[in-house]
Design a protein around this motif. Sequence first.
Motif: not given
Lengths: 373, 167, 540
Positions: A120, A183, A325, A332-334, A337, B49-57, B93, B146, B148, B150-152
């Motif tokens: 990926k 992303d 976070n 601004m990224q978290a 990770k 799975s993909q977590v958006q960059n600025n989401m702390p999950w 999504i 997939s 993705t 998102y933090n909404i």
Amino acid sequence: MKQLWCGALALLMTPAILATEMPLNMTEGVTDISSRVYHLHMTILYICCAIGLVVFGIMFYSMIYHRKSKGAVAANFHESTKVEILWTIIPFVILIGMAIPATTTLIAMEDTNDAALTIKVTGSQWKWHYSYFDQGVEFYSLLSTPRDQIEGDAPKGEYYLLEVDRPLVVPIGRKVRFLVTSDDVIHSWWVPAFAIKKDANPGFINETWTHIDKPGIYRGQCAELCGKDHGFMPIVVEALPEAEFEAWLASQQQQASLDVLEAEASLAVTLEIEELMLQGEQVYLTYCAACHQPNGMGLPGAFPAMKDSPIVTGDISAHLEMVINGKPGTAMQAFNKQLTPQEIAAVVTYERNAWGNDTGDIIQAIDVNQHGQ
Amino acid sequence: MFGFGFALVPLYDVLCDQLGINGKTQNSASQYIDNEIDKSRLITVEFISQVQNNMPWEFIPQVNRLQVHPGELVRTHFKAKNLSNLNIVGQAIPSVSPGRGAAYFNKTECFCFNQQTLAAKSSADLPLIFYVDPALPDNISTLTLSYTLYNITDKGYVDVLEQGAAK
Amino acid sequence: MNTLTQENQVSMDGSLQDDHNHDDGHHAPPSGIMRWLLTTNHKDIGTLYLWFSFIMFLTGGLMAMVIRAELFQPGLQLVDPNFFNQMTTVHGLVMVFGAVMPAFTGLANWMIPMMIGAPDMALPRMNNWSFWILPFAFIILLSSLFMEGGGPNFGWTFYAPLSTEYSPDSTALFVFSIHIMGISSIMGAINVIVTVINMRAPGMTWMKLPLFAWTWLITAFLLIAVMPVLAGAVTMVLTDKYFGTSFFEAAGGGDPVMFQHIFWFFGHPEVYIMILPSFGIMSAIIPTFSRKKLFGYSSMVYATASIAILSFLVWAHHMFTTGMPVFAELFFMYCTMLISVPTGVKIFNWVATMWKGSLTFETPMLFAISFLVLFTIGGFSGLMLAITPADFQYHDTYFVVAHFHYVLVTGAIFTIMAAVYYWIPKWTGHMYNERLGKLHFWCSVISVNILFFPMHFLGLAGMPRRIPDYAIQFADVNQIVSIGGFAFGLSQLIFLVVVIKCIRGGEKAPAKPWEGAEGLEWEIPSPAPYHSFTTPPVIK
């Protein structure tokens, strides 16, 4: 011609420019597909040249022999249905001739079935992330060209802007499938040697594949405008023979578990401010300086300054929250990770003490780990 | 033509649904019809799975891949964990590759139909029940699904479902 | 002054109703700034459009100079990457919407009434509006460059989500200015359509219409069809960014690739909007200096129309790498290849017009011939780009940059210059300085090839477009390109000198300065009187 220009411009040129030869044509690449694409390109080019030769030949002939100064008298004809139909049909036939190889190549390119390895590829501002689907190996790949080369304070290296800290490693002789996504904004993953260019669309997934025949290091770049540092997110792929690839994979898996142990060990360590500042500066320049600038001044209106910032000089916990976070809805990224607690501790310490911020705060890895608990 | 510009939006959605142009799956539950299960074919379904960059999950599939027969009803789930000390609303999504396969990937239950709220530091198993339409073209042997995330939380989006209906 | 303008307008309306007895030749236009602000005269408005587009051409050119200066050598020297992106973006927007399109509208304003035997454009007051909102659009766009956070930096194609979630605060200004430009273009287009349909002199049947009017008519329909789509696209960007909709944001159920579909549904016909009027100009100039009738008039008309229709079926060839299904890629590849057939017909027809003519090589003809060669090169690279598998390698590289500059600079802009040289005796009543004109031509044609031809090689070697810094292997060629760029930029100052000298004086131009010219515009004196044809001419 090129020599002549270079000679004339010798005064204007900086000595930093090395005489690297640039290829003047599309690369033939190292896969069956890329070579088919190359030959398709050459075929179309030759056909175009041939048509051009005929058309321009006729035009230049009449420019030379049908000029008034030579006493040419204009003829009277101004239409001929026969000729016009002829030169509608001939190009059409030529086009069909072009379309056939193009179609077969395209269908072959889009067949992603039966891959032996799936990776990926995720683009983000402005780095690539690679994750080996079944192997549990994942890492970020960042530009490794030092800033002083970019700013002209140091001579530029051979692979200026085309080098990364951790290249993507793939085996040769196996079908490798790439799942491409993003992303944040749209990026495009392009390696000319494989004839692969696939957009990375946020929220959507694209598939492409390659089957490399020759081991080597292949370089590419992001091909879709993705913001400020679009020009600074290269792609480096190292193709290894099967056995070496497996060995590399094993070492990565081992390294990953070592990293976990190391991160745990770092929690028990208390570092001096000098050490944290030194490490923090490295992390800052690699991960933060692209937006917030090496001098901490940011870019007004786009990226906030670090110097005298209320978050950086204020509450430590808010600062940590921001770095760990990220901030939704912004670039601004978290970073939890991407960075270890140790690195986050160092960079936060650095930010709180550099550029005259002088808060004197020292953050340790354990503080990062305990943040929010 | 100005209106046509906007009309292109639903038009595009319809085309995508019909032709699988962008790999979007349907965003409402489909009814499981008691299909004949095609035992002669095995389809590999991969989960990403993909977590958006600025989401702390943290958000990972329970399994990376499953082998399923077309028509067979399959249940799996994704594990989600909110690492931060804030309540966060997430929206997953889905996207299927190859895009043409999207039309044959039917979800009877999916966490992506709704927004998911996780309280600080809590975790949940998010269920997904699906079947692959036996009419899946023969040249597709692998479907990659997939999600993705998102933090909404701050976006105040209405539920994707409602919005999809509004469109 | 007020009364004068009033009278002026009355007379326009009079002529609209075919009241040709009204004598309006006796009064001169009002003078000073108000003449230009209030004018409803097609020639005045044409002049305004042409000067405006030239100013924009120089403005966009300056931005290109910044880009080329930064790319003169590897490393970051002059500007930061964010500003570089603003330069590429605004350069594109200014050149497309500020230079090429207004220049064509200016030429249409000047020439179409004269060519079809009409006194003026059909809708003179709207004509005034369509011009005067344009400077404001560009003031808004250019002023956003000075805002904190900078102007638009997402490329002139403003792909979402770079232009929505990740764009600078000035995006609203960008959207607003695009709206105004769109309104201006649509008003201009409506005017051309109404004029050509209703105001042709008696006896001017469709198949006697000069090709410039024909191609512009088709262009105008394209404009009306696609500019609102662009307006829709920017409006969606606006609401996505500021009002929480999610047309293009996956998180809310949208799709960023849909933006590209909508944008290119506008964008590809837009390409033909910028080249079809050129075809009309070519079809006027080449027969004149070949002293021979245009070969295949009717096939020219049909070819133009079929290009316009096909242009709606090829948009996704800009998006082959976005991950479309194979059948869509094939469809768009075939349609795109098909466009080269009618385009080829046009090229062959022009060459056939020159064949066995009696050629002379005044400046307009020189530009026209260089168009023929260089535009065809751009056409060839376009055909190469249409081949999907190869496009994966060309897409978003300098090969594409080379391609669209060949069709837009040596295509559209060269014909605009040819048109100016060709018709300026009619506009000013003076001949331009032929020596200076030829100097301008040779400087331009040499430098433009030094500028754009090596870009093909850069692209094939793997240099992506829109990057402020590059790998060192590209250094030598970029340096050559930059030199060509500076030379081309400077050459255009010669053009300015030629035009100013010609306005100020020079050899008196006869009504028909070109021996082989045909058309109604040559039957009225030079300079053309304030109202072109107050009595409709007789068409043989």
